[in-house]
Scaffold this motif. Structure first.
Motif, PDB file in Angstrom:
ATOM      1  N   PHE A  13       0.827  -1.198   0.000  1.00 18.49           N
ATOM      2  CA  PHE A  13       0.000   0.000   0.000  1.00 18.49           C
ATOM      3  C   PHE A  13       0.868   1.256   0.000  1.00 18.49           C
ATOM      4  CE2 PHE A  13      -2.329   3.375   2.156  1.00 18.49           C
ATOM      5  CZ  PHE A  13      -3.502   3.413   1.403  1.00 18.49           C
ATOM      6  N   VAL A  14       1.863   1.263   0.887  1.00 20.06           N
ATOM      7  CA  VAL A  14       2.756   2.425   0.958  1.00 20.06           C
ATOM      8  C   VAL A  14       3.505   2.617  -0.350  1.00 20.06           C
ATOM      9  CG1 VAL A  14       4.825   3.336   2.097  1.00 20.06           C
ATOM     10  CG2 VAL A  14       2.992   2.335   3.468  1.00 20.06           C
ATOM     11  N   THR A  15       3.926   1.474  -0.959  1.00 19.19           N
ATOM     12  CA  THR A  15       4.650   1.558  -2.236  1.00 19.19           C
ATOM     13  C   THR A  15       3.784   2.187  -3.312  1.00 19.19           C
ATOM     14  OG1 THR A  15       5.955  -0.407  -1.673  1.00 19.19           O
ATOM     15  CG2 THR A  15       5.884   0.234  -3.989  1.00 19.19           C
ATOM     16  N   LEU A  16       2.562   1.669  -3.446  1.00 17.59           N
ATOM     17  CA  LEU A  16       1.661   2.223  -4.458  1.00 17.59           C
ATOM     18  C   LEU A  16       1.317   3.678  -4.166  1.00 17.59           C
ATOM     19  CD1 LEU A  16      -0.791  -0.770  -4.993  1.00 17.59           C
ATOM     20  CD2 LEU A  16       0.937   0.069  -6.576  1.00 17.59           C
ATOM     21  N   ILE A  19       4.231   5.803  -5.172  1.00 17.83           N
ATOM     22  CA  ILE A  19       4.323   5.927  -6.626  1.00 17.83           C
ATOM     23  C   ILE A  19       3.275   6.907  -7.149  1.00 17.83           C
ATOM     24  CG2 ILE A  19       3.997   4.690  -8.802  1.00 17.83           C
ATOM     25  CD1 ILE A  19       5.203   2.233  -7.426  1.00 17.83           C
ATOM     26  N   GLU A  20       2.048   6.745  -6.655  1.00 14.55           N
ATOM     27  CA  GLU A  20       0.977   7.637  -7.099  1.00 14.55           C
ATOM     28  C   GLU A  20       1.269   9.090  -6.712  1.00 14.55           C
ATOM     29  OE1 GLU A  20      -2.503   6.127  -5.287  1.00 14.55           O
ATOM     30  OE2 GLU A  20      -2.374   4.186  -6.284  1.00 14.55           O
ATOM     31  N   THR A  21       1.740   9.251  -5.474  1.00 11.15           N
ATOM     32  CA  THR A  21       2.041  10.617  -5.017  1.00 11.15           C
ATOM     33  C   THR A  21       3.144  11.249  -5.848  1.00 11.15           C
ATOM     34  OG1 THR A  21       1.421   9.975  -2.763  1.00 11.15           O
ATOM     35  CG2 THR A  21       2.699  11.996  -3.017  1.00 11.15           C
ATOM     36  N   PHE A  22       4.172  10.450  -6.120  1.00  6.23           N
ATOM     37  CA  PHE A  22       5.275  10.965  -6.933  1.00  6.23           C
ATOM     38  C   PHE A  22       4.787  11.330  -8.331  1.00  6.23           C
ATOM     39  CE2 PHE A  22       8.537  10.051 -10.129  1.00  6.23           C
ATOM     40  CZ  PHE A  22       9.504  10.961  -9.752  1.00  6.23           C
ATOM     41  N   MET A  23       3.970  10.445  -8.919  1.00  6.42           N
ATOM     42  CA  MET A  23       3.457  10.719 -10.264  1.00  6.42           C
ATOM     43  C   MET A  23       2.594  11.975 -10.274  1.00  6.42           C
ATOM     44  SD  MET A  23       2.469   6.884 -11.559  1.00  6.42           S
ATOM     45  CE  MET A  23       1.609   7.531 -12.975  1.00  6.42           C
ATOM     46  N   GLU A 154      -6.750  21.944 -10.121  1.00  9.44           N
ATOM     47  CA  GLU A 154      -7.832  21.364  -9.319  1.00  9.44           C
ATOM     48  C   GLU A 154      -8.461  20.176 -10.021  1.00  9.44           C
ATOM     49  OE1 GLU A 154     -10.582  24.443  -8.345  1.00  9.44           O
ATOM     50  OE2 GLU A 154      -9.179  25.530  -7.043  1.00  9.44           O
ATOM     51  N   ARG A 155      -8.670  20.301 -11.337  1.00 14.49           N
ATOM     52  CA  ARG A 155      -9.227  19.167 -12.095  1.00 14.49           C
ATOM     53  C   ARG A 155      -8.257  17.984 -12.088  1.00 14.49           C
ATOM     54  NH1 ARG A 155     -10.675  23.371 -15.703  1.00 14.49           N
ATOM     55  NH2 ARG A 155      -8.946  22.783 -17.089  1.00 14.49           N
ATOM     56  N   LEU A 156      -6.995  18.284 -12.230  1.00 13.12           N
ATOM     57  CA  LEU A 156      -5.993  17.217 -12.215  1.00 13.12           C
ATOM     58  C   LEU A 156      -5.960  16.511 -10.862  1.00 13.12           C
ATOM     59  CD1 LEU A 156      -3.695  15.904 -13.870  1.00 13.12           C
ATOM     60  CD2 LEU A 156      -2.145  17.561 -12.859  1.00 13.12           C
ATOM     61  N   ASN A 157      -6.054  17.266  -9.776  1.00 11.74           N
ATOM     62  CA  ASN A 157      -6.059  16.672  -8.437  1.00 11.74           C
ATOM     63  C   ASN A 157      -7.250  15.747  -8.234  1.00 11.74           C
ATOM     64  OD1 ASN A 157      -3.748  18.088  -7.853  1.00 11.74           O
ATOM     65  ND2 ASN A 157      -4.791  19.768  -6.815  1.00 11.74           N
ATOM     66  N   LYS A 158      -8.401  16.128  -8.790  1.00 11.02           N
ATOM     67  CA  LYS A 158      -9.588  15.261  -8.679  1.00 11.02           C
ATOM     68  C   LYS A 158      -9.368  13.941  -9.400  1.00 11.02           C
ATOM     69  CE  LYS A 158     -12.967  19.019  -8.184  1.00 11.02           C
ATOM     70  NZ  LYS A 158     -14.111  19.716  -8.803  1.00 11.02           N
ATOM     71  N   MET A 162      -9.292  10.009  -7.764  1.00 14.79           N
ATOM     72  CA  MET A 162     -10.030   8.837  -8.243  1.00 14.79           C
ATOM     73  C   MET A 162      -9.086   7.658  -8.477  1.00 14.79           C
ATOM     74  SD  MET A 162     -12.687  10.595 -10.936  1.00 14.79           S
ATOM     75  CE  MET A 162     -13.308   8.979 -11.424  1.00 14.79           C
ATOM     76  N   VAL A 163      -7.930   7.929  -9.087  1.00 16.21           N
ATOM     77  CA  VAL A 163      -6.941   6.867  -9.307  1.00 16.21           C
ATOM     78  C   VAL A 163      -6.466   6.297  -7.976  1.00 16.21           C
ATOM     79  CG1 VAL A 163      -4.621   6.375 -10.192  1.00 16.21           C
ATOM     80  CG2 VAL A 163      -6.181   7.792 -11.533  1.00 16.21           C
ATOM     81  N   GLY A 164      -6.272   7.149  -6.980  1.00 17.46           N
ATOM     82  CA  GLY A 164      -5.835   6.689  -5.674  1.00 17.46           C
ATOM     83  C   GLY A 164      -6.852   5.784  -5.010  1.00 17.46           C
TER      84      GLY A 164
END
Length: 465
Positions: A13-16, A19-23, A154-158, A162-164
């Protein structure tokens, strides 16, 4: 099992999540910077366009026309003179004091960015100088609100949110799979490694199967066996080193005390000083051997290969060692083909040959023979050192290249040596890309055989002229 599966789940979970946060941050920064850069380029181009018009007609009518053009656009323009006074603006309520503080600094003719920090500031801005001849008479400031950029972010953060959420559901599914199929064998491996960390290498793991877990289990089992062997070797090595260091130090200390406390004759002084020098040299040689082995272990031992004329090389060695062999009435014979060369480090190769010949000298007696044969066969070179000395017993033969291993368990001062010579020989031969083997029978002599094979390229080891 729950504890291990939970840990594995948290790790995934932390790894994913990382990765998501970095992306997200990377894409966020990239898109924002790209968008701001495009807007700044566009602003600069508009400012330069207005500047061109104003350089042709720098009057009130043209100033008003430029301000009117921008009043209906999403950008704003402010025209000031070289003293910072506002001459015209598309939005009178704009506060530009913060943007004109650096006007005492020269502005390039193609303009520059005044404000690019879209995250903290409400506007981004550029400036273009208005020149009359070689003199700057004013500046065109182009200003744009950053609200559109913030809306894009803001749109990108939304979208990333969803991906998260989707990734979180996938992570939960992975945790369930791991808890059922991976936890049990991993727990066994964990317990095995825990025993190993406490110095207990008597572990037994199930090594059946052909999957990655079975491979890991086999590796841990092999590691346990190797560590058990290394632990025993280290114990013996430290014990041997302590013995090797203690002996010369005891002699040095003892005879130094005698020299210090007693009134001795010059003859006795020279005798005792000779012993101290001999033991100091022995200690220095031992430390040098240990240092060489340490460098070989760290792969920091430099091998500088050059083309060696082997006939000349062995002639030099024969000249160096012949007096010692003649003194002990041992026949030394060196047979080397002329025109044979080898790509090798002359100093290190000489260290190998002299070490082997020195061993032969120690274990041979008057009337024995030592024959060195150098020949080339099938793109390889073979160096054979054969003696008719006392030989090596079958039980000792597998261990003679081990560090600090001695065939002479008595560690007699006559035979001397630190037990490191053959270990260094083996490492140096391997560093040259060669192999060394030994054959021996007790009371029938010993044969060392070194083989260097050609590399098949510009660094060929064997070269026949």
């Amino acid at each position: 099992m729950r504890k291990l599966s939970l840990k594995l789940g948290i790790i995934f979970f932390v790894t994913l999540f990382c990765i998501e946060t970095f992306m997200m941050f990377f894409l966020h920064a990239s898109l924002a910077n790209s968008r701001v850069e495009e807007e700044l380029i566009s602003l600069q181009a508009r400012g330069n366009s207005h500047r061109t018009i104003l350089e042709g007609n720098f009057d009130r009518e043209t100033l008003a026309h430029v301000a009117l053009m921008e009043s209906e656009a999403s950008t704003d323009v402010v025209i000031i003179n070289n003293k910072g006074n506002v001459l015209a603006t598309s939005r009178p309520q704009l506060n530009i004091d913060a943007y004109i503080k650096g006007l005492n600094v020269s502005v390039p003719y193609m303009g520059q960015t005044l404000e690019g920090n879209w995250e903290e500031e409400a506007f981004i801005a550029t400036i273009s100088p208005i020149n009359e001849g070689q003199t700057t008479i004013g500046y065109v400031l182009m200003i744009q609100n950053t609200e559109s950029i913030h809306m894009l972010m803001e749109r990108l953060n939304k979208h990333f949110l969803m991906v998260g959420m989707i990734s979180g559901l996938v992570t939960i599914l992975i945790i369930i799979i791991l808890s059922r199929k991976l936890a049990k064998p991993l727990i066994q491996m964990k317990e095995a490694t825990l025993k190993m960390s406490k110095g207990d290498f008597t572990v037994a793991l199930a090594t059946s199967g052909n999957d990655e877990l079975a491979d890991l289990s086999k590796s841990i089992q092999l590691l346990a066996d190797d560590l058990k062997h290394v632990k025993q070797e280290r114990k013996e090595f430290l014990s041997s080193i302590a013995h090797e260091l203690r002996t010369p130090l005891t002699f040095i200390k003892g005879y130094t005390d005698i020299l210090y406390k007693r009134n001795l004759t010059e003859v006795d002084k020279k005798k005792y000083l000779g012993i101290i020098i001999e033991e100091t040299n022995r200690l220095s040689h031992l430390i040098k051997d240990l240092f060489d082995l340490a460098k070989l272990d760290e792969n920091s031992f430099v091998i500088e290969k050059k083309r060696l004329d082997m006939h000349l090389f062995f002639a030099t060695i024969e000249a160096k060692l012949s007096p010692a062999f003649q003194e002990k009435q041992i026949n030394l014979s060196i047979q080397c083909e002329e025109g044979l060369t080898l790509m090798a480090d002359s100093l290190r190769l000489e260290q190998v040959i002299i070490n082997l010949l020195d061993n032969a000298l120690k274990y041979c007696t008057a009337g024995d023979k030592v024959v060195v044969t150098v020949r080339s066969t099938n793109q390889s070179m073979q160096i054979t050192i054969e003696d008719t000395g006392k030989g090596i017993s079958k039980k000792d033969l597998p261990y003679i290249f081990d560090r600090l291993y001695r065939v002479e368990k008595s560690r007699s001062r006559a035979l001397g040596g630190s037990g490191l010579g053959l270990a260094i020989v083996k490492e140096l031969v391997h560093a040259h890309g060669g192999e060394i083997i030994v054959r021996s029978d007790e009371n029938s002599g010993t044969t060392f055989e070194i083989t260097f094979r050609g590399a098949g390229n510009d660094e060929n080891i064997i070269i026949n002229r």
